[in-house]
Design a protein around this motif. Structure first.
Motif, PDB file in Angstrom:
ATOM      1  N   MET A   1       0.822  -1.213   0.000  1.00  0.00           N
ATOM      2  CA  MET A   1       0.000   0.000   0.000  1.00  0.00           C
ATOM      3  C   MET A   1       0.853   1.259   0.000  1.00  0.00           C
ATOM      4  N   ARG A   2       1.995   1.234   0.668  1.00  0.00           N
ATOM      5  CA  ARG A   2       2.869   2.410   0.679  1.00  0.00           C
ATOM      6  C   ARG A   2       3.373   2.713  -0.727  1.00  0.00           C
ATOM      7  N   LYS A   3       3.781   1.680  -1.457  1.00  0.00           N
ATOM      8  CA  LYS A   3       4.267   1.885  -2.825  1.00  0.00           C
ATOM      9  C   LYS A   3       3.154   2.398  -3.729  1.00  0.00           C
ATOM     10  N   GLU A   4       1.987   1.804  -3.603  1.00  0.00           N
ATOM     11  CA  GLU A   4       0.861   2.229  -4.448  1.00  0.00           C
ATOM     12  C   GLU A   4       0.449   3.660  -4.129  1.00  0.00           C
ATOM     13  N   GLN A   5       0.514   4.039  -2.870  1.00  0.00           N
ATOM     14  CA  GLN A   5       0.168   5.406  -2.508  1.00  0.00           C
ATOM     15  C   GLN A   5       1.197   6.390  -3.040  1.00  0.00           C
ATOM     16  N   ALA A   6       2.476   6.005  -3.020  1.00  0.00           N
ATOM     17  CA  ALA A   6       3.520   6.866  -3.584  1.00  0.00           C
ATOM     18  C   ALA A   6       3.287   7.075  -5.081  1.00  0.00           C
ATOM     19  N   ASP A   7       2.867   6.019  -5.787  1.00  0.00           N
ATOM     20  CA  ASP A   7       2.571   6.139  -7.218  1.00  0.00           C
ATOM     21  C   ASP A   7       1.427   7.117  -7.461  1.00  0.00           C
ATOM     22  N   VAL A   8       0.406   7.060  -6.606  1.00  0.00           N
ATOM     23  CA  VAL A   8      -0.736   7.970  -6.741  1.00  0.00           C
ATOM     24  C   VAL A   8      -0.282   9.414  -6.577  1.00  0.00           C
ATOM     25  N   GLN A   9       0.538   9.673  -5.559  1.00  0.00           N
ATOM     26  CA  GLN A   9       0.991  11.035  -5.306  1.00  0.00           C
ATOM     27  C   GLN A   9       1.852  11.573  -6.450  1.00  0.00           C
ATOM     28  N   GLU A  10       2.705  10.730  -7.007  1.00  0.00           N
ATOM     29  CA  GLU A  10       3.537  11.160  -8.137  1.00  0.00           C
ATOM     30  C   GLU A  10       2.685  11.465  -9.362  1.00  0.00           C
ATOM     31  N   ASP A  11       1.690  10.641  -9.614  1.00  0.00           N
ATOM     32  CA  ASP A  11       0.802  10.883 -10.757  1.00  0.00           C
ATOM     33  C   ASP A  11      -0.024  12.149 -10.550  1.00  0.00           C
TER      34      ASP A  11
ATOM     35  N   LEU B   1      -3.252  10.467 -21.380  1.00  0.00           N
ATOM     36  CA  LEU B   1      -2.205   9.517 -21.004  1.00  0.00           C
ATOM     37  C   LEU B   1      -1.836   9.659 -19.525  1.00  0.00           C
ATOM     38  N   THR B   2      -1.656  10.897 -19.087  1.00  0.00           N
ATOM     39  CA  THR B   2      -1.316  11.140 -17.683  1.00  0.00           C
ATOM     40  C   THR B   2      -2.474  10.769 -16.771  1.00  0.00           C
ATOM     41  N   ASN B   3      -3.682  11.113 -17.207  1.00  0.00           N
ATOM     42  CA  ASN B   3      -4.874  10.801 -16.417  1.00  0.00           C
ATOM     43  C   ASN B   3      -5.079   9.290 -16.313  1.00  0.00           C
ATOM     44  N   SER B   4      -4.762   8.564 -17.384  1.00  0.00           N
ATOM     45  CA  SER B   4      -4.878   7.105 -17.363  1.00  0.00           C
ATOM     46  C   SER B   4      -3.890   6.489 -16.375  1.00  0.00           C
ATOM     47  N   SER B   5      -2.687   7.070 -16.328  1.00  0.00           N
ATOM     48  CA  SER B   5      -1.705   6.585 -15.363  1.00  0.00           C
ATOM     49  C   SER B   5      -2.198   6.789 -13.938  1.00  0.00           C
ATOM     50  N   LEU B   6      -2.812   7.952 -13.685  1.00  0.00           N
ATOM     51  CA  LEU B   6      -3.375   8.214 -12.363  1.00  0.00           C
ATOM     52  C   LEU B   6      -4.517   7.245 -12.058  1.00  0.00           C
ATOM     53  N   LEU B   7      -5.332   6.966 -13.064  1.00  0.00           N
ATOM     54  CA  LEU B   7      -6.436   6.023 -12.873  1.00  0.00           C
ATOM     55  C   LEU B   7      -5.910   4.636 -12.512  1.00  0.00           C
ATOM     56  N   ARG B   8      -4.878   4.187 -13.228  1.00  0.00           N
ATOM     57  CA  ARG B   8      -4.317   2.864 -12.940  1.00  0.00           C
ATOM     58  C   ARG B   8      -3.738   2.807 -11.522  1.00  0.00           C
ATOM     59  N   SER B   9      -3.067   3.876 -11.117  1.00  0.00           N
ATOM     60  CA  SER B   9      -2.498   3.902  -9.770  1.00  0.00           C
ATOM     61  C   SER B   9      -3.598   3.877  -8.709  1.00  0.00           C
ATOM     62  N   ASN B  10      -4.646   4.649  -8.947  1.00  0.00           N
ATOM     63  CA  ASN B  10      -5.764   4.673  -7.997  1.00  0.00           C
ATOM     64  C   ASN B  10      -6.489   3.333  -7.949  1.00  0.00           C
ATOM     65  N   LEU B  11      -6.656   2.709  -9.117  1.00  0.00           N
ATOM     66  CA  LEU B  11      -7.340   1.405  -9.151  1.00  0.00           C
ATOM     67  C   LEU B  11      -6.504   0.341  -8.448  1.00  0.00           C
ATOM     68  N   ALA B  12      -5.180   0.407  -8.619  1.00  0.00           N
ATOM     69  CA  ALA B  12      -4.322  -0.563  -7.932  1.00  0.00           C
ATOM     70  C   ALA B  12      -4.450  -0.413  -6.421  1.00  0.00           C
ATOM     71  N   LEU B  13      -4.458   0.832  -5.960  1.00  0.00           N
ATOM     72  CA  LEU B  13      -4.624   1.076  -4.527  1.00  0.00           C
ATOM     73  C   LEU B  13      -6.014   0.649  -4.062  1.00  0.00           C
TER      74      LEU B  13
ATOM     75  N   ARG C   1       2.175  14.984 -11.515  1.00  0.00           N
ATOM     76  CA  ARG C   1       2.331  15.105 -12.975  1.00  0.00           C
ATOM     77  C   ARG C   1       1.088  15.718 -13.619  1.00  0.00           C
ATOM     78  N   ILE C   2      -0.077  15.335 -13.140  1.00  0.00           N
ATOM     79  CA  ILE C   2      -1.295  15.872 -13.747  1.00  0.00           C
ATOM     80  C   ILE C   2      -1.471  17.340 -13.372  1.00  0.00           C
ATOM     81  N   SER C   3      -1.030  17.730 -12.165  1.00  0.00           N
ATOM     82  CA  SER C   3      -1.080  19.143 -11.769  1.00  0.00           C
ATOM     83  C   SER C   3      -0.143  19.962 -12.645  1.00  0.00           C
ATOM     84  N   ASP C   4       1.048  19.430 -12.909  1.00  0.00           N
ATOM     85  CA  ASP C   4       1.996  20.115 -13.795  1.00  0.00           C
ATOM     86  C   ASP C   4       1.394  20.360 -15.171  1.00  0.00           C
ATOM     87  N   LEU C   5       0.785  19.316 -15.718  1.00  0.00           N
ATOM     88  CA  LEU C   5       0.253  19.408 -17.072  1.00  0.00           C
ATOM     89  C   LEU C   5      -0.883  20.418 -17.154  1.00  0.00           C
TER      90      LEU C   5
END
Length: 590
Positions: A182-192, A225-237, A195-199
């Motif tokens: 869960m810690r790794k998956e949460q870190a992925d969510v925060q990074e995504d 593409l960025t939003n899909s990455s965030l979706l995958r990270s959220n779904l994994a969590l 990235r989406i805030s930057d874009l």
């Protein structure tokens, strides 16, 4: 959680020690009362089985109601104290982040995206708030519930307690198994999220070129593409949480089934009375909710730990440019404006990508003296070090001591606030705030009068154009001054610098979007006045530079020629002669 993180959290909570103590004490009392109520129920059941009287029913009901009311009031107090802690820390962190960012050099913001910083100051701080509010409350509640309930359970029936609690080691094992994932998956969510805030921020700021070049579809695809990455990270969590929470709830509920199954037999054997079994059921049920909630609490903690590391990374970044110990004071009224440059050498830090390239100093042994009140033009080909030199004077770049002096004082030893008050610096990229023209001009001196604002605008040759704006000086310029032309933005920024009336004025190609005649008129205006400024005019507009008292020609970080316009044109083999001929050719073609 590591000891470093615990120490950091303790540091956050230290100013609110009283609230921590009161909140913890309140929660302990709540659990103590919660443990006592089932004992009252047990006593009521046992007594009413022997002699059932309506008066006793009312007595037990009233006492239990009174205890429950007290428990409710104190629970409210505990939540107010502990949830309030999270809000207080959230406020402190946001203020600390903003204050710390203001101390960092401009280079930090070139290597760190603003979207990521915004995400850390909002989403990550919110995660820390939840960790210090909800998660701390839940964990304390679990600790008190177990510490106070289990001894009472054991006192009622040791064997039945052990049977009912037999699933709890499995439950804690499940929590431990899922924690790293869960810690790794949460870190992925925060990074995504970063990235989406930057874009989003980049595209909203660059909406004009997106439309001009018809790149809406490409930007839409990039966002998808960025939003899909965030979706995958959220779904994994979410999948992990979906597995963990029902599993914990099922294991916790299994203890109730064990208790009731074996408890009936204990009653039949005469080892346990009905009141005792009812009390044990209530106690086990009291443990089911906080234990089942452990999974969600763990998620909040995992997310909080990730966010804690991301926020602390900002604080760990020390400013490269700051006041040295015993920094020298430089009162503004004592600044004459003399600048001495002695073998000034500077190279921009290399990144991993360009480390293999041949390093070259942006400034390479530059030596120069500029007298008080002198207007000096800095010219040269692209990449010759003009802007680097201009940035070094207000100590925006981290130069070594002993190379650059203001009125005989090493600028690296002068208090930054005093140094920068003495210098009005106007870069080529003239940033304007999304407020009125007048507010942008008075930014350096919020108390400036309207007359002073108008005088500065007149000197910058922008006053007449402002009068043609819809609300004149109250006209809103939009984000980054988007409603103004490039030349208008530059002259508004120049007016902002002139309003400060600093002894030294540096124009780093700050009139590049202004026509040659206007730039020449502005430079002549700057050279006059009762308080003559020391003016450094970095420019490619040689017709304006030709009016300066002296011209310094830079090439590959060195001053290859110094003199006025006429003196430099005498040397037909010199770089200035070639630059001047190029300028005349461009003027003819234009």
């Amino acid at each position: 959680m590591s000891r470093n993180r615990l120490a950091t959290l303790a540091q956050y909570l230290r100013p609110y020690k009283k609230d921590v103590i009161l909140g913890t004490l309140s929660l302990a009392i709540v659990n103590a009362v919660g443990v006592y109520i089932p004992l009252q129920i047990r006593e009521a059941i046992d007594e009413l089985q022997v002699t059932f009287e309506y008066r006793e029913v009312l007595f037990f009901a009233g006492s239990i109601f009174a205890l429950a009311s007290v428990m409710w009031l104190i629970r409210v107090a505990s939540r107010v104290y502990l949830f309030g802690l999270g809000r207080q820390v959230e406020y402190d962190l946001k203020q600390r982040i903003f204050d710390h960012l203001l101390t960092l050099e401009t280079g930090y913001f070139s290597s760190t995206t603003s979207g990521d910083l915004i995400n850390r100051a909002t989403s990550d701080v919110d995660s820390i708030r939840r960790m210090l509010g909800f998660a701390v409350l839940s964990l304390l509640n679990i600790i008190f519930a177990y510490a106070l309930t289990i001894p009472v359970l054991v006192s009622i029936d040791v064997r039945l307690t052990l049977l009912a609690m037999s699933v709890y080691p499995i439950m804690f094992g499940v929590v431990w198994f899922f924690s790293g994932r869960m810690r790794k998956e949460q870190a992925d969510v925060q990074e995504d999220l970063s990235r989406i805030s930057d874009l989003i921020q980049e595209d909203m700021s660059g909406i004009a070129p997106i439309k001009i070049y018809g790149q809406e579809l490409n930007e839409r695809d990039a966002f998808a593409l960025t939003n899909s990455s965030l979706l995958r990270s959220n779904l994994a969590l979410a999948r992990t949480r979906t597995i963990l929470f029902p599993l914990l709830q099922g294991l916790a509920a299994a203890s109730l089934l064990i208790l009731m199954g074996f408890g009936a037999g204990r009653i039949a054997d005469g080892v346990l009375d009905v009141g005792g079994l009812v009390a044990m059921i209530i106690y086990i049920d009291r443990l089911v909710f906080p234990t089942a909630l452990l999974g969600f609490t763990l998620t909040v903690f995992q997310r909080g730990q990730v966010s804690l590391d991301r926020v602390e990374a900002i604080f760990e970044r020390e400013p490269e440019i700051s006041d040295v110990p015993d920094a020298l004071e430089l009162p503004l009224d004592r600044v004459r404006g003399e600048i001495q440059v002695r073998e000034l050498t500077y190279a921009f830090p290399q990144t991993d990508e360009d480390a293999a390239d041949e390093a070259r100093n942006a400034l390479d042994g530059l030596t120069l003296e500029i007298q008080p009140g002198e207007t000096v033009a800095i010219v040269g080909p692209i990449g010759s070090g003009k802007s680097t030199f201009a940035s070094a004077i207000p100590h925006i770049l981290n130069i070594d001591p002993g190379q650059l002096f203001l009125d005989g004082l090493d600028i690296t030893q002068i208090r930054l606030n005093d140094l920068r008050r003495a210098i009005a610096y106007v870069p080529q990229d003239s940033f304007l705030f999304g407020t009125s023209v007048g507010n942008n001009i008075r930014y350096g001196d919020p108390e400036a009068s309207q007359d002073a604002i108008r005088e500065a605008a007149k000197t910058a040759q922008i006053h007449t154009e402002i009068l043609n704006f819809p609300q004149q000086y109250e006209t809103i310029v939009g984000e980054r001054g988007i409603t103004l032309s490039g030349g208008q933005r530059q002259r508004t920024a120049l007016a902002r610098a002139l309003l400060l009336d600093a002894p030294i004025l540096i124009l780093d190609d700050a009139l590049s979007s202004v026509d040659n005649q206007t730039a020449t008129d502005i430079l002549r205006n700057l050279s006059g006045g009762t308080r003559k400024k020391t003016v450094l005019f970095v420019s490619h507009q040689l017709s304006a530079a030709a009016t300066a008292d002296r011209i310094v020609v830079l090439d590959r970080g060195r001053a290859v020629q110094v003199g006025n316009h006429d003196e430099l044109l005498v040397d037909a083999d010199g770089l200035y002669f070639a630059l001047w001929n190029e300028h005349k050719l461009e003027a003819m073609l234009a």
